[in-house]
Design a protein around this motif. Structure first.
Motif, mmCIF file in Angstrom:
data_model
loop_
_atom_site.group_PDB
_atom_site.id
_atom_site.type_symbol
_atom_site.label_atom_id
_atom_site.label_comp_id
_atom_site.label_asym_id
_atom_site.label_seq_id
_atom_site.Cartn_x
_atom_site.Cartn_y
_atom_site.Cartn_z
ATOM 1 N N ASP A 1 -22.392 60.920 40.472
ATOM 2 C CA ASP A 1 -22.846 62.131 39.785
ATOM 3 C C ASP A 1 -23.247 61.820 38.350
ATOM 4 O O ASP A 1 -24.157 62.448 37.804
ATOM 5 N N SER B 1 -30.878 56.528 42.593
ATOM 6 C CA SER B 1 -30.090 57.752 42.409
ATOM 7 C C SER B 1 -30.681 58.600 41.286
ATOM 8 O O SER B 1 -30.080 58.776 40.228
ATOM 9 N N ARG C 1 -30.962 61.632 40.618
ATOM 10 C CA ARG C 1 -30.275 62.852 40.168
ATOM 11 C C ARG C 1 -29.004 62.545 39.378
ATOM 12 O O ARG C 1 -28.325 63.458 38.917
ATOM 13 N N THR C 2 -28.688 61.277 39.211
ATOM 14 C CA THR C 2 -27.503 60.888 38.436
ATOM 15 C C THR C 2 -27.704 61.224 36.962
ATOM 16 O O THR C 2 -28.749 60.921 36.382
ATOM 17 N N HIS C 3 -26.706 61.829 36.369
ATOM 18 C CA HIS C 3 -26.701 62.138 34.934
ATOM 19 C C HIS C 3 -26.326 60.873 34.171
ATOM 20 O O HIS C 3 -25.253 60.310 34.360
ATOM 21 N N ASN D 1 -37.112 59.379 30.619
ATOM 22 C CA ASN D 1 -37.026 60.808 30.941
ATOM 23 C C ASN D 1 -38.426 61.404 31.115
ATOM 24 O O ASN D 1 -38.680 62.167 32.057
ATOM 25 N N THR E 1 -32.215 62.623 34.100
ATOM 26 C CA THR E 1 -31.348 63.519 33.332
ATOM 27 C C THR E 1 -30.488 62.681 32.394
ATOM 28 O O THR E 1 -29.717 61.821 32.847
ATOM 29 N N GLU F 1 -29.617 70.427 32.086
ATOM 30 C CA GLU F 1 -30.420 70.792 33.256
ATOM 31 C C GLU F 1 -31.013 69.528 33.870
ATOM 32 O O GLU F 1 -31.293 68.554 33.168
ATOM 33 N N GLU F 2 -31.207 69.551 35.178
ATOM 34 C CA GLU F 2 -31.790 68.387 35.839
ATOM 35 C C GLU F 2 -33.157 68.074 35.222
ATOM 36 O O GLU F 2 -34.003 68.949 35.044
ATOM 37 N N GLY F 3 -33.342 66.802 34.857
ATOM 38 C CA GLY F 3 -34.596 66.380 34.246
ATOM 39 C C GLY F 3 -34.659 66.587 32.743
ATOM 40 O O GLY F 3 -35.693 66.320 32.132
ATOM 41 N N GLU F 4 -33.553 67.007 32.125
ATOM 42 C CA GLU F 4 -33.539 67.265 30.679
ATOM 43 C C GLU F 4 -33.081 66.024 29.921
ATOM 44 O O GLU F 4 -32.224 65.271 30.386
#
Length: 384
Positions: A90, A133, A135-137, A196, A202, A282-285
């Motif tokens: 995550d 991955s 979507r990993t922060h 980014n 993210t 937020e996702e992609g921020e």
């Protein structure tokens, strides 16, 4: 959450791992022990004794009842980073960087190592995230030192409007770093911003001030100690002053002592990072965070340490010595903070002076370890 900590063996990495594991998160730590080797290279060690990683993990299990996974590996080895990212965590916390400004200024080889380790490690993480991955922060530890000491309020944003001649555009917030280490962090931030923009990763890019302290609520046994560096290369200013105080060494203030920095305690730093992990952008921020509690000049810090030492029966003096660094000694300093206060951090002000007293009490039993390394407290590395 499943969270990877690159640099788990470090000053921040270990207490963060304890915090996350204690609160039920799945922690995977990665480290190649480079900080241990770097501290040994300059003839020093941690004032608080720390065990091997095997001993630390065993202590976490026995004292706290938590399991922490560990991989010995180097963040500059893409195979290691790829293996971890295949777990689709995550979040990834990136602490695995050469963190000392004096170390980076020792000579050409140390400057090259700093750039190679820091910049390649970050590139490995963003490429592995993109490919395996996305979507990993990615939470990256940077430094407020990226900005230098500009004569304006430092905005907590990536971009600002600028007028050059008669044209207006958005530019990256200006930076003017004060060492090769700090410049490597600047380039890290640029690369994270670009990753980014290209791939929508993210990212939380933390700009943190110097950290001080010996404890978090999870450090309840000496086998769980985090490291406490105090020498001229690896020790931050407050830790160095506290170490000097317990052996009766004068507190050595560089130059006038009017240099201002934003400081944060170890406990507040871990609290803040935990808050940012559990409240991701937020996702992609791409999120910039200024992480410090209060700003002080280094001479103010020296007086705070001297007064705390006096309360414990230790009398120490303050000496001004030639500043080995190339930096402004009088300047304006005001990094804006909005993200962490908006999440509820810093609502209750901790007593900075009491925290210093706790630090002194914690290292007094180990003063012999500091006394043995007395000769390496004075600065040996000069910028010019």
């Amino acid at each position: 959450m499943k969270i990877v900590i690159f640099g788990i063996d470090g000053y921040l990495g270990w207490p963060l791992a304890l915090r996350l594991a204690a609160r039920g998160h799945d922690v995977i730590g990665v480290d190649n022990y480079s900080t241990r080797r770097g501290v040994e290279e300059v003839g020093s060690w941690s004032a608080l004794p720390i065990g091997t990683m095997e001993e630390r993990l065993r202590a976490a299990k026995e004292v706290m009842g938590v399991d922490i996974s560990f991989i010995e590996g180097d963040v500059t080895d893409y195979g290691v980073v790829k293996k971890v990212m295949q777990e689709k965590p995550d979040a990834v916390v990136h602490f695995a960087e050469q963190k000392s400004a004096p170390y980076s200024m020792m000579d050409l080889d140390h400057a090259k190592y700093t750039f190679t380790n820091n910049i390649i490690g970050t590139l490995n993480i963003v490429y592995a995230a993109r490919d395996l991955s996305p979507r990993t922060h990615i939470l990256k530890m940077g430094t407020l030192g990226e900005y230098g000491t500009p004569n304006f309020d430092i905005p907590e944003t990536a971009m600002v409007k600028a007028i050059i001649g008669d044209r207006e555009d958005e530019i990256v917030v200006p930076r003017w770093a004060g060492s090769w280490y700090h410049w490597s962090k600047v380039y890290d931030s640029y690369n994270l911003m670009y990753a980014n923009k290209l791939w929508g990763l993210t990212v939380t890019d933390i700009h943190q001030g110097p950290v001080y302290g010996t404890r978090t609520p999870e450090i309840i046994d000496e086998r769980l100690f985090t490291r406490f560096d105090f020498d001229d290369v690896w020790g931050t200013v407050i830790n160095r002053y506290c170490a000097q105080a317990v052996i009766g060494h004068p507190l050595t203030v560089y130059g006038s002592g009017k240099q201002i920095r934003g400081f944060i305690s170890l406990e507040d730093s871990i609290d803040s990072i935990y808050l940012l992990l559990t409240h991701p952008p937020e996702e992609g921020e791409y999120r910039v965070v200024h992480q410090y509690r209060e700003a002080h000049s280094v001479i103010e810090i020296a007086h705070i340490v001297r007064n705390a030492a006096a309360e414990l029966g230790m009398e120490v003096s303050i000496d001004h010595i030639q500043n080995p660094r190339a930096e402004k000694e009088e300047h304006y300093y005001n990094p804006i903070r909005r993200v962490l206060p908006s999440l509820g951090m810093f609502g209750l002000r901790k007593d900075f002076r009491s925290e210093v007293k706790v630090m002194l009490q914690d290292i007094i039993p180990y003063r012999h370890r500091i006394e043995e390394k007395r000769s390496i407290i004075m600065p040996r590395v000069r910028w010019r």
